[in-house]
Scaffold this motif. Structure first.
Motif: not given
Length: 234
Positions: A97, A99, A103, A169-170, A172, A174, A176, A222, A225-226, A228
């Motif tokens: 996961f 990123s 973000d 995480f960001d 969203h 992910n 980072v 991967s 990513q979710f 953004t």
């Protein structure tokens, strides 16, 4: 990560590998020269409310690493046997996961265990070093921060001692960065700004050191990513 006299934070990249800071590994390594019972050196996972799983680290050097003065990371391998294998396999791992982008909200969410206590979550604003503090950091502590796109700076209210190696995480969800350290105006005060290392930078460095099959095991393919990007208006 736990060992006699101290602790740090780390997280699963994949089913057998934990990422933490190199300075955390160094502290564990120093302790191991005084405490020879390797069962005392463990990764502790919160399986569910009130249920923990302790897994030993293999008595070996990191699979790959970068020293504290550089990227300050270490990938450690767990001693997974049949007794804990099914539980480890059920835990979320974060290596897939990572990123690839930043973000645009300039926020990082750090999840860690400051002072070796219960899990804390802190929403930290990413920002450069405030010019008002530069002189205090520079002359009170010579190791003052420099702007580096691979090592974001941010402010935190709780992620201090014992939270090195925490995932960031960001907004969203992910992955980072990994939280590494703080900078202090002098040794008697709390740090005024914190630093992490981007996971893409750690992965790129590991790619230079490891065979391709080991890299894929640590950083699985991967899942993507979710999102953004905000949804389009109607």
């Amino acid at each position: 990560s736990n060992w006699p006299g101290s602790s740090g934070t780390g997280f699963l990249l994949s089913k057998r590998y934990v990422l933490t800071c190199y300075h955390v590994f160094e502290a564990m390594s120093t302790a191991s020269r005084m405490w020879h019972d390797l069962s005392l050196f463990t990764a502790t996972f919160c399986v569910s409310a009130g249920v923990e799983l302790k897994v030993r680290f293999l008595p070996a050097d990191p699979v790959c690493y970068s020293v504290t003065s550089d990227l300050d990371y270490a990938v450690l391998k767990l001693a997974v046997d049949e007794e804990v294998e099914s539980v480890i396999d059920s835990l979320p791992s974060l290596g897939c996961f990572v990123s690839e982008s930043i973000d645009d909200r300039n926020m990082v969410v750090i999840v860690g265990h400051p002072y070796g206590g219960t899990k804390k979550v802190d929403f930290c604003q990413i920002a450069g070093l405030d010019n008002r503090y530069t002189v205090h950091v520079k002359f009170g502590h010579p190791d003052y921060p420099q702007e580096d796109p691979h090592k974001p700076l941010y402010n935190t209210g709780v992620m201090f001692y014992g939270s090195s190696g925490s995932p960031g995480f960001d907004t969203h969800g992910n992955l980072v960065l990994m939280h590494t350290r703080g900078f202090f105006p002098d040794r008697s005060r709390q740090s005024i700004i914190e630093r992490g290392v981007r996971l893409t930078t750690i992965r790129d460095h590991a790619r230079q050191l490891l065979p391709a099959e080991i890299l894929r095991e640590i950083f699985p393919v991967s899942f993507g990513q979710f999102n953004t990007n905000p949804p389009a208006g109607n």
